[in-house]
Design a protein around this motif. Sequence first.
Motif, PDB file in Angstrom:
ATOM      1  N   GLN A 114      39.867  40.566  28.321  1.00 34.07           N
ATOM      2  CA  GLN A 114      40.941  41.151  27.516  1.00 34.07           C
ATOM      3  C   GLN A 114      40.326  41.958  26.389  1.00 34.07           C
ATOM      4  O   GLN A 114      39.417  41.478  25.741  1.00 34.07           O
ATOM      5  N   PRO A 115      40.719  43.186  26.140  1.00 34.65           N
ATOM      6  CA  PRO A 115      41.793  43.938  26.789  1.00 34.65           C
ATOM      7  C   PRO A 115      41.403  44.307  28.207  1.00 34.65           C
ATOM      8  O   PRO A 115      40.227  44.424  28.533  1.00 34.65           O
ATOM      9  N   SER A 116      42.420  44.500  29.039  1.00 36.02           N
ATOM     10  CA  SER A 116      42.210  44.741  30.461  1.00 36.02           C
ATOM     11  C   SER A 116      41.276  45.923  30.697  1.00 36.02           C
ATOM     12  O   SER A 116      41.343  46.937  30.000  1.00 36.02           O
ATOM     13  N   ILE A 117      40.428  45.794  31.704  1.00 33.05           N
ATOM     14  CA  ILE A 117      39.505  46.879  32.024  1.00 33.05           C
ATOM     15  C   ILE A 117      40.235  48.055  32.658  1.00 33.05           C
ATOM     16  O   ILE A 117      39.671  49.137  32.787  1.00 33.05           O
ATOM     17  N   ARG A 118      41.485  47.869  33.026  1.00 28.95           N
ATOM     18  CA  ARG A 118      42.276  48.977  33.581  1.00 28.95           C
ATOM     19  C   ARG A 118      42.484  50.065  32.534  1.00 28.95           C
ATOM     20  O   ARG A 118      42.765  51.203  32.876  1.00 28.95           O
ATOM     21  N   ARG A 119      42.372  49.725  31.275  1.00 27.07           N
ATOM     22  CA  ARG A 119      42.542  50.717  30.194  1.00 27.07           C
ATOM     23  C   ARG A 119      41.308  51.587  30.012  1.00 27.07           C
ATOM     24  O   ARG A 119      41.362  52.602  29.349  1.00 27.07           O
ATOM     25  N   ASN A 120      40.198  51.151  30.553  1.00 28.30           N
ATOM     26  CA  ASN A 120      38.944  51.888  30.387  1.00 28.30           C
ATOM     27  C   ASN A 120      38.446  52.316  31.767  1.00 28.30           C
ATOM     28  O   ASN A 120      37.940  51.508  32.545  1.00 28.30           O
ATOM     29  N   ARG A 121      38.584  53.590  32.063  1.00 29.35           N
ATOM     30  CA  ARG A 121      38.288  54.122  33.391  1.00 29.35           C
ATOM     31  C   ARG A 121      36.822  53.871  33.779  1.00 29.35           C
ATOM     32  O   ARG A 121      36.523  53.524  34.917  1.00 29.35           O
ATOM     33  N   LYS A 122      35.901  54.023  32.864  1.00 29.70           N
ATOM     34  CA  LYS A 122      34.480  53.846  33.190  1.00 29.70           C
ATOM     35  C   LYS A 122      34.153  52.395  33.522  1.00 29.70           C
ATOM     36  O   LYS A 122      33.385  52.119  34.439  1.00 29.70           O
ATOM     37  N   VAL A 123      34.735  51.472  32.789  1.00 33.31           N
ATOM     38  CA  VAL A 123      34.501  50.049  33.060  1.00 33.31           C
ATOM     39  C   VAL A 123      35.157  49.662  34.383  1.00 33.31           C
ATOM     40  O   VAL A 123      34.585  48.904  35.181  1.00 33.31           O
ATOM     41  N   GLU A 124      36.331  50.213  34.647  1.00 36.28           N
ATOM     42  CA  GLU A 124      37.012  49.941  35.915  1.00 36.28           C
ATOM     43  C   GLU A 124      36.178  50.465  37.093  1.00 36.28           C
ATOM     44  O   GLU A 124      36.025  49.784  38.107  1.00 36.28           O
ATOM     45  N   THR A 125      35.603  51.647  36.935  1.00 33.40           N
ATOM     46  CA  THR A 125      34.742  52.215  37.973  1.00 33.40           C
ATOM     47  C   THR A 125      33.503  51.342  38.178  1.00 33.40           C
ATOM     48  O   THR A 125      33.103  51.079  39.316  1.00 33.40           O
ATOM     49  N   LEU A 126      32.915  50.884  37.097  1.00 32.51           N
ATOM     50  CA  LEU A 126      31.765  49.983  37.172  1.00 32.51           C
ATOM     51  C   LEU A 126      32.141  48.714  37.952  1.00 32.51           C
ATOM     52  O   LEU A 126      31.384  48.257  38.811  1.00 32.51           O
ATOM     53  N   TYR A 127      33.293  48.180  37.660  1.00 29.68           N
ATOM     54  CA  TYR A 127      33.789  46.969  38.326  1.00 29.68           C
ATOM     55  C   TYR A 127      33.877  47.180  39.841  1.00 29.68           C
ATOM     56  O   TYR A 127      33.359  46.379  40.623  1.00 29.68           O
ATOM     57  N   PHE A 128      34.517  48.272  40.263  1.00 29.42           N
ATOM     58  CA  PHE A 128      34.681  48.514  41.700  1.00 29.42           C
ATOM     59  C   PHE A 128      33.356  48.844  42.378  1.00 29.42           C
ATOM     60  O   PHE A 128      33.147  48.498  43.544  1.00 29.42           O
TER      61      PHE A 128
END
Length: 160
Positions: A114-128
């Motif tokens: 939290q806050p959700s990684i969906r709010r941060n495009r770069k972190v979301e990309t890293l996750y996937f």
Amino acid sequence: MKSATVRELKAELQERSPKEILELCLRLSRFKKENKELLTYLLFEAVDEQAYIESVKEEIDEKFELVNRKSPYFVKKSIRSILNHTKKYIRYSQNKESELELLIYFCQKLKSFQPSIRRNRKVETLYFRLIEECKKKTHLLHEDLQYDYFRELQGLENLK
């Protein structure tokens, strides 16, 4: 100065006495923190891999609690730092199961962050990207383990 090849180093170490090798290892451990950490792993923690994994997981937990959440930049920077430390510990182990377990654990922590990684495009990309990396590494394991890890990864693919 040009460094010697692994083959040359091995040949030279075989000619040295155990006492000289001990002195070389101790001297090597003084120069870089990573050398000392690797030596610590090899001497004390390699015997019980599961305890090593648990200690790394605890460290990951601690670092996630200390993440600076003030701006997306600091979140991304902190998460990348945690991932780099995790990968360093994976390199020490060189065990594929341990690698997958730690990477999946990191992804689980990231998903619940939290806050959700969906709010941060770069972190979301890293996750996937990490999820895809884990899927590729899963194919290198025994079939029974592959099934277990694929089930865990399927649960992580959905970010809701």
